[in-house]
Design an enzyme around this catalytic site. Structure first.
Site, PDB file in Angstrom:
ATOM      1  N   ASN A 267       0.853  -1.188   0.000  1.00  0.00           N
ATOM      2  CA  ASN A 267       0.000   0.000   0.000  1.00  0.00           C
ATOM      3  C   ASN A 267       0.887   1.236   0.000  1.00  0.00           C
ATOM      4  O   ASN A 267       1.737   1.396   0.873  1.00  0.00           O
ATOM      5  CB  ASN A 267      -0.915  -0.009   1.229  1.00  0.00           C
ATOM      6  CG  ASN A 267      -2.026   1.010   1.119  1.00  0.00           C
ATOM      7  OD1 ASN A 267      -1.856   2.069   0.519  1.00  0.00           O
ATOM      8  ND2 ASN A 267      -3.167   0.688   1.692  1.00  0.00           N
ATOM      9  N   CYS A 272      -5.213   0.942  -1.315  1.00  0.00           N
ATOM     10  CA  CYS A 272      -5.810  -0.356  -1.037  1.00  0.00           C
ATOM     11  C   CYS A 272      -6.946  -0.650  -2.013  1.00  0.00           C
ATOM     12  O   CYS A 272      -7.181  -1.804  -2.373  1.00  0.00           O
ATOM     13  CB  CYS A 272      -6.301  -0.424   0.406  1.00  0.00           C
ATOM     14  SG  CYS A 272      -7.364   0.946   0.899  1.00  0.00           S
ATOM     15  N   HIS A 519     -11.225   1.402   4.289  1.00  0.00           N
ATOM     16  CA  HIS A 519     -10.228   0.443   3.812  1.00  0.00           C
ATOM     17  C   HIS A 519     -10.888  -0.520   2.825  1.00  0.00           C
ATOM     18  O   HIS A 519     -12.068  -0.845   2.956  1.00  0.00           O
ATOM     19  CB  HIS A 519      -9.647  -0.331   4.995  1.00  0.00           C
ATOM     20  CG  HIS A 519      -8.555  -1.273   4.610  1.00  0.00           C
ATOM     21  ND1 HIS A 519      -7.425  -0.868   3.933  1.00  0.00           N
ATOM     22  CD2 HIS A 519      -8.423  -2.611   4.790  1.00  0.00           C
ATOM     23  CE1 HIS A 519      -6.648  -1.908   3.722  1.00  0.00           C
ATOM     24  NE2 HIS A 519      -7.228  -2.981   4.225  1.00  0.00           N
ATOM     25  N   ASP A 536      -5.610  -8.595   1.486  1.00  0.00           N
ATOM     26  CA  ASP A 536      -5.675  -7.338   2.238  1.00  0.00           C
ATOM     27  C   ASP A 536      -4.301  -6.673   2.168  1.00  0.00           C
ATOM     28  O   ASP A 536      -3.447  -6.876   3.035  1.00  0.00           O
ATOM     29  CB  ASP A 536      -6.065  -7.628   3.686  1.00  0.00           C
ATOM     30  CG  ASP A 536      -6.358  -6.356   4.471  1.00  0.00           C
ATOM     31  OD1 ASP A 536      -6.118  -5.255   3.932  1.00  0.00           O
ATOM     32  OD2 ASP A 536      -6.823  -6.456   5.619  1.00  0.00           O
TER      33      ASP A 536
END
Length: 1237
Positions: A267, A272, A519, A536
């Site tokens: 990131n 993201c 997020h 993630d």
């Protein structure tokens, strides 16, 4: 409230609840109180007592408490106000309760990565009613290699409930620091009806302090001992325990590749959302293969080529063992660092990326791949009902936007998508040759793509709040999606019915957070199997299907009631993590799309390039891991000094980053290193002499002393430690090589009387400084003794007059002092490594002849030299020109140079603005005239913005500039006028200035100044208001003539606000959009709508056929309430309500309880107040402060949405009152809070 003996109060923070809600799902929030701990410490503080609050009737959803993380803690209180903690009378130590979840582990610290061991244990307890001890343990059972047992309190643990816990059986003998995590369920079996079995689940990380965990109030003892309930039969109770042992994984040591076979993406700050999209596209193998086959060349640069950057990214995702950076890809997008910290729209990024790739694929073997994968077609049609006429248009799509609000699931959204709209009444369709006709309008699908991308409309504009909002409603999506359902109701008649439109879910992209940020991550099953993975950012984990589907539906989650003995209201909280994009793959195309991709699909030059990058990376990694075994030796020579001085550097002698560098093992003898130098540089060992560099107190870096024979016999590692006080891995040396006729000779022996000096020569004509060599001089010698040699080194005549200067330092200021040629070198305090700069003696008129006639002035210039890139304020992205300036230049010097470059005679008309490095834009406020002393005070980077004013800046700074739009009374024209007046002027001065510039309808016409925003009038400015605080950047200033009818209105006339609105068929049908120019209109007593309409038509000069389509309504809570022509407008109670609730302009008149007049005569306009948004209340604080709040009635409409609009989410009238009181420091009194119309 009496506290029992405790180990520690059962606290947990709001922040930990938000991040790991599943850990606390068994908590009974109906028994909660809230502790505001001012010291941010668990427990109570004697010096700063905590504030204990009772649970409100309607607790807000816990994610809204996120900002209180670390400041709010929850205490769970029994009805008798005893804090539920274990009694300390038990020697085994405190027994943790269901109300005290651990703060040690969170879902961000641990992660399930493989199928965990589990087991079920049945415990039959006979003679249960005759158990006469406080607590009772089961036999030991083993799960996951660990010993467990069940602990019960047959008579309850200080409660009238059965208490039951899972206990680590061998906790007393385990080593210090042990820890294990388990998800477990405990149950009391019902012998009569299995469905009445009571079962509760929990998850806990067990450790030495919390070796047991469970439920204090598992079930009421009255139910347990009731023979009719079926739990105690033949005095026997059966307890069941199911335990799943979870593996703990430390986030910092977690290896995604090892655990899952996949790697994540790094990131960059706020990328993201892009990472989740890229992972989804990467795991469509057919798409990945097409990207690999796009033509790129070995000469392409990834940061300048989207195809190559994407190929590189996909290759690394496929073959790297660690997370992959995306900087090359974002640079190929043309993004800078600022863009990487801004969240962009995912759908827009997806479309732009696909369009770019589609364009690059044209004329190649993979042309048309994007269309083949993602493109579908639908048909927009209009079908007339009464005549034989039908119109249709085929359109393509790469993704579909589906409504979430008002839809239960994906099928409901598709039903809404193809819903037929009736075109009738005023909304009839104009059919060619048939005129206006009743018709049906809709959309049907001609074909669906193999990869179906569904964008869920989680974000939409709320007209009531005048803001974007996120829709967190529950929205279900199936694992398999059948778009042929109900006999193909979504398909057009032209659709190919032989294609089976049955889809299976491939990816779920999730947004966690609110409208202003959050997020993003993705759940993907790469090969369409039962295995789901969560991507993630850098971390990839295995997940259960439930996590990817049910838990991403959104909506509200209700925590179960855990204490049946109490009458508890269920606690619900909004789930802010939910799906916003779904990717489905058609079953019939699955084998084609989920194909194999290997190295043969990757271009050879790309494989070579990326393998080389990988090798370089691994080499650097190896070097880093072995760095403690090596010493970096940097060797500077005369050749380096000649090359660097006057080009790369002007001060000191060399740039050590650009000299020869050697990586030598620390144990290597220095003599062996000299042999290495001989091989590399061709200088025999006997001709080499090395000097150590030293950093002086004045921050200069000079050769200090030669290495001694003893030092040269040492290993290089030991030598580095001797020479390097900062203890870094580098050893810096100067290699002295003496030459005779270009051939090296052995260095002469150096005595204490010998000083090594370095010499630079300055040419004021060329403004050039260069290195000319070095000399050994005697400490007691004098500079006059070497003048002939210096002239020879410079190429001057032997008797040329020269002046000498010593270069002493350059930070923070330049120090360069003249050397007296008749003093000894020792008297001049010269030593080894010092630098002497010299030049020809300046002529008397040299100051006029040269910009920098001597060395000190030249070095001062170099030290403060600054190249500034100037950009026009109108084109802030483009460099216009650059100037070489000095950091010491004054404000006047800078603007004078800019004006000279632009050919402007008056420099005072130049206004400068500094650069904002974060936004890469000009700063909002320009630099004031002579507001800074030097150029260095203006610069944050090397960019400045300029603008050329029409008047000098000093004069402009004393003026207030307003842009006013003048609306002509009789002509359909709007002219923008720029008004400049002294800052202490008033609105009346603006009106007088306008009268000179504009064309009035008559000589006696009066003007007024209005504030307009979003096509509505918010304020009439009083003539006496000062203009200094008027803001015309966000609100439009409008000037107009005051109509005669407003001047002559009677006490019974009403002045109302009129604005235009329309309904957007693509938006919520109950919502409207404003447009056009608003205006005031006088409503006469007893006047009907038909009469008002006639006056409006004349005022706006609208043709009859067009005006006949207009409808008139009062706006109430953003919804139109339509009027009939026969309605008496002045008597409509809705008038006051609509003006008050949505957009009202009027006066706060001193009034009694009968109500507040919302309209007024001309004499009251000076007290006009606008109340719509909190921002506007702030802007008009002075007007509010002038009112007598002791006699104000506040109007409270029936709908709470009014306060969401008026008070900007204030909530209720009392909070609004407190807020105004706080802002204005005045007391408020409410005579009434009744509802008025």
């Amino acid at each position: 409230m009496q506290m029992l003996a405790t180990a520690r109060p059962p606290f947990f923070t709001a922040g930990s609840f938000i991040t790991t809600p599943s850990r606390y799902k068994n908590l009974d929030f109906s028994r909660a109180k809230f502790l505001f701990d001012r010291d941010r410490r668990p427990g109570f503080s004697k010096t700063s007592p905590p504030l204990l609050l009772r649970r409100p009737a309607s607790l807000p959803s816990l994610p809204s408490w996120r900002h209180l993380h670390g400041r709010v803690e929850f205490l769970f209180i029994r009805e008798d106000n005893e804090i539920l903690v274990p009694n300390s009378e038990f020697p085994e130590g405190p027994q943790p309760m269901e109300v005290a979840p651990p703060e040690v582990a969170t879902t961000t610290d641990i992660q399930q990565v493989e199928d965990p061991p589990s087991s079920r244990f049945i415990w039959t307890i006979e003679n249960f009613s005759r158990l006469n001890f406080k607590k009772h343990y089961s036999d030991i059972f083993i799960v996951g290699g660990y010993k467990w047992r069940v602990l019960i309190f047959p008579k309850g643990n200080n409660v009238e409930h059965l208490s039951m816990y899972l206990d680590v059986a061998d906790s007393a003998s385990l080593p210090y620091g042990w820890s294990r995590c388990a998800q477990f369920g405990l149950a009391v079996i019902n012998h009569m009806h299995g469905k009445y079995t009571i079962r509760k689940e929990a998850q806990h990380q067990f450790n030495i302090r919390e070796s047991d965990w469970g439920f204090t109030s598992f079930m009421p003892l009255s139910d347990l001992y009731d023979p009719n309930k079926g739990f105690l039969v033949n005095d026997t109770v059966v307890v069941e325990a199911e335990v799943v042992v979870r593996k703990l994984v430390d986030y910092w040591t977690y290896d995604s590749k090892k655990e899952t076979g996949y790697v994540g993406l790094k990131n960059q700050g706020a990328t993201c959302y892009m990472n989740s999209l890229l992972q989804t596209l990467y795991h469509i193998p057919y798409f990945r293969k097409a990207v690999y086959h796009m033509p790129t060349t070995e000469n392409d640069i990834p940061s300048g080529s989207i195809p190559l950057a994407l190929q590189s990214l996909f290759y690394k995702l496929q073959y790297c063992d660690t997370s992959v950076a995306t900087k090359e890809l974002t640079k190929s997008f043309g993004w800078d660092t600022y863009d990487s910290f801004m969240q962009h729209d995912v759908q827009e990024l997806n479309r732009v990326l696909c369009e770019k790739l589609e364009d690059k694929m044209k004329g190649t073997a993979v042309e048309g791949t994007i269309q083949q994968l993602f493109e579908g077609h639908h048909m927009n049609y209009i079908d007339c009902i009464n005549v034989d006429y039908k119109s249709s248009r085929k359109e393509s799509f790469y993704d579909l936007q589906l409504d979430v609000k008002g839809c239960r699931d994906v099928y409901a959204s598709f039903d809404k998508y193809v819903e037929v709209e009736s075109l009738e009444g005023d909304n009839k369709y104009h059919a060619e040759k048939y005129g206006l006709q009743d018709a049906k309008k809709g959309v049907l699908f001609i074909d669906f793509p193999p990869v179906l991308q569904l964008q869920l409309k989680r974000f939409e504009y709320d007209f009531m709040r005048d803001n974007m909002v996120k829709i967190n409603d529950r929205y279900e999506f199936p694992l398999q999606l059948d778009l042929d359902r109900d006999n193909g109701k979504y398909l057009s008649p032209d659709a190919d019915r032989s294609v089976r439109n049955l889809y299976t879910l491939h990816s779920v992209l999730v947004h966690s957070g609110g409208v202003h940020g959050g997020h993003y991550y993705a759940f993907i099953r790469p090969i369409i199997s039962d295995h789901w993975f969560k991507f993630d950012d850098e971390r990839v984990t295995k997940e259960e299907m439930k996590r990817a589907l049910e838990e991403q539906y959104g909506g509200e989650e209700e925590l179960p009631q855990l204490n049946p003995g109490f009458n508890n209201a269920p606690f619900k909280f909004t789930k802010y993590s939910n799906a916003y994009m779904l990717v489905y793959i058609r079953e019939s195309d699955k084998d084609k799309i989920i194909c194999g991709v290997d190295e043969k699909d990757i271009a050879e030059h790309l494989r070579i390039r990326l393998k080389k990058e990988k090798e370089v990376k691994e080499h650097k990694k190896k070097e880093k891991s072995e760095a403690h075994l090596y010493t970096i030796i940097k060797v500077a020579r005369d050749e380096d000094l000649t090359q660097h001085i006057g080009r790369d550097i002007y001060f000191d002698l060399v740039d050590h980053e650009k000299v020869c560098s050697f990586r030598i093992q620390k144990q290597t003898p220095f003599k062996a290193f000299k042999e290495e130098i001989a091989k590399e540089l061709g200088i025999p060992v006997q001709f080499q002499r090395f000097w150590l560099w030293a950093k002086r107190q004045n921050h200069t870096y000079r050769p200090n002393r030669p290495l001694s024979p003893i030092e040269e016999a040492q290993p290089v590692g030991q030598l580095r430690e001797v020479s390097n006080k900062t203890n870094n891995a580098e050893l810096k040396l100067f290699l002295e090589v003496e030459l005779t006729d270009s051939s090296p000779i052995p260095p002469v022996d150096k005595t204490k009387e010998d000083i090594l000096l370095f010499f630079k020569l300055y040419d004021p004509f060329k403004e050039e400084l260069r290195y000319v060599g070095r000399l050994f001089v005697k400490a007691l010698g004098k500079p006059i003794d070497i003048l002939t040699k210096l002239n020879e080194m410079a190429g001057f005549l032997p008797n040329e007059e020269i002046v000498l200067y010593e270069e002493i330092k350059f930070e923070p200021n330049v120090m360069c002092e003249n050397i007296d040629k008749r003093l000894t070198f020792r008297s001049s305090q010269l030593e080894d490594g010092d630098i002497i700069c010299y030049q020809k003696s300046p002529a008397p008129d040299s100051n006029d002849q040269f910009r920098h006639p001597d060395i000190p002035s030249f070095l001062e210039y170099v030290h403060n030299r600054q190249v500034v890139h100037f950009r026009s304020l109108e084109k802030p992205k483009e460099d216009d020109f650059f100037l070489e300036l000095s950091k010491l230049h004054s404000y006047d010097d800078v603007v004078e140079r800019v004006a000279h470059h632009l050919g402007l005679h008056d420099p005072s008309k130049i206004r400068l603005t500094s650069h904002n490095c974060y936004s890469q834009q000009p700063k909002p406020q320009p630099i004031k005239y002579r507001g800074v002393e030097h150029l260095s005070d203006m610069l944050i980077s090397d960019i400045l913005y300029y603008e050329v004013l029409d008047i000098p800046l000093p004069e402009l700074q004393g003026l207030k500039t307003l842009k006013v739009a003048f609306h002509h009374a009789t002509k359909d024209e709007i002219v923008i006028h720029t008004i400049r007046l002294p800052k202490n002027s008033i609105v009346g001065d603006v009106i007088n200035d306008l009268k000179i510039k504009v064309e009035l309808s008559n000589a006696n016409a009066e003007l007024r100044l209005l504030e307009v925003f979003y096509h509505k009038i918010y304020k009439i400015f009083p003539l006496s208001e000062k203009i200094e605080n008027i803001n015309d950047q966000y609100w439009t200033l409008r000037a107009e003539e005051i109509p005669e009818e407003e001047k002559n209105c009677s006490p019974h006339d009403r002045l109302i606000h009129v604005y235009h609105f329309m309904k957007d068929p693509n938006q919520n049908p109950t919502q409207v959009q404003n447009f056009g120019e608003p205006f005031f209109l006088v409503i006469h007593d007893g006047e009907t709508l038909a009469e008002v309409k006639a006056r409006i038509q004349r005022k706006l000069q609208v043709p009859d056929d067009e005006f006949s389509k207009w409808k008139f309504a009062f706006m109430s809570l953003g919804r139109p309430e339509y009027l009939q022509d026969s309605d008496i407008v002045s008597t409509q109670k809705r008038c006051l309500r609509s003006l008050g609730a949505v957009s009202w302009i009027g006066t706060f008149r001193h009034c009694s309880k009968k109500g507040l007049s919302i309209f007024g005569a001309k004499r009251e306009l000076n007290d006009v107040i606008v109340v719509n948004y909190l921002l506007i209340i702030l802007r008009h604080g002075k007007e509010l402060a002038s009112l007598d709040f002791q006699r104000v009635l506040f109007y409270v409409p029936t709908s709470p949405f009014w306060f969401a609009n008026v008070g900007s989410k204030v909530g209720d009238i009392l909070m609004l009152a407190k807020w105004i009181k706080l802002c204005l420091s005045t007391s408020l009194c409410f005579y009434s809070c009744d509802i008025y119309y």
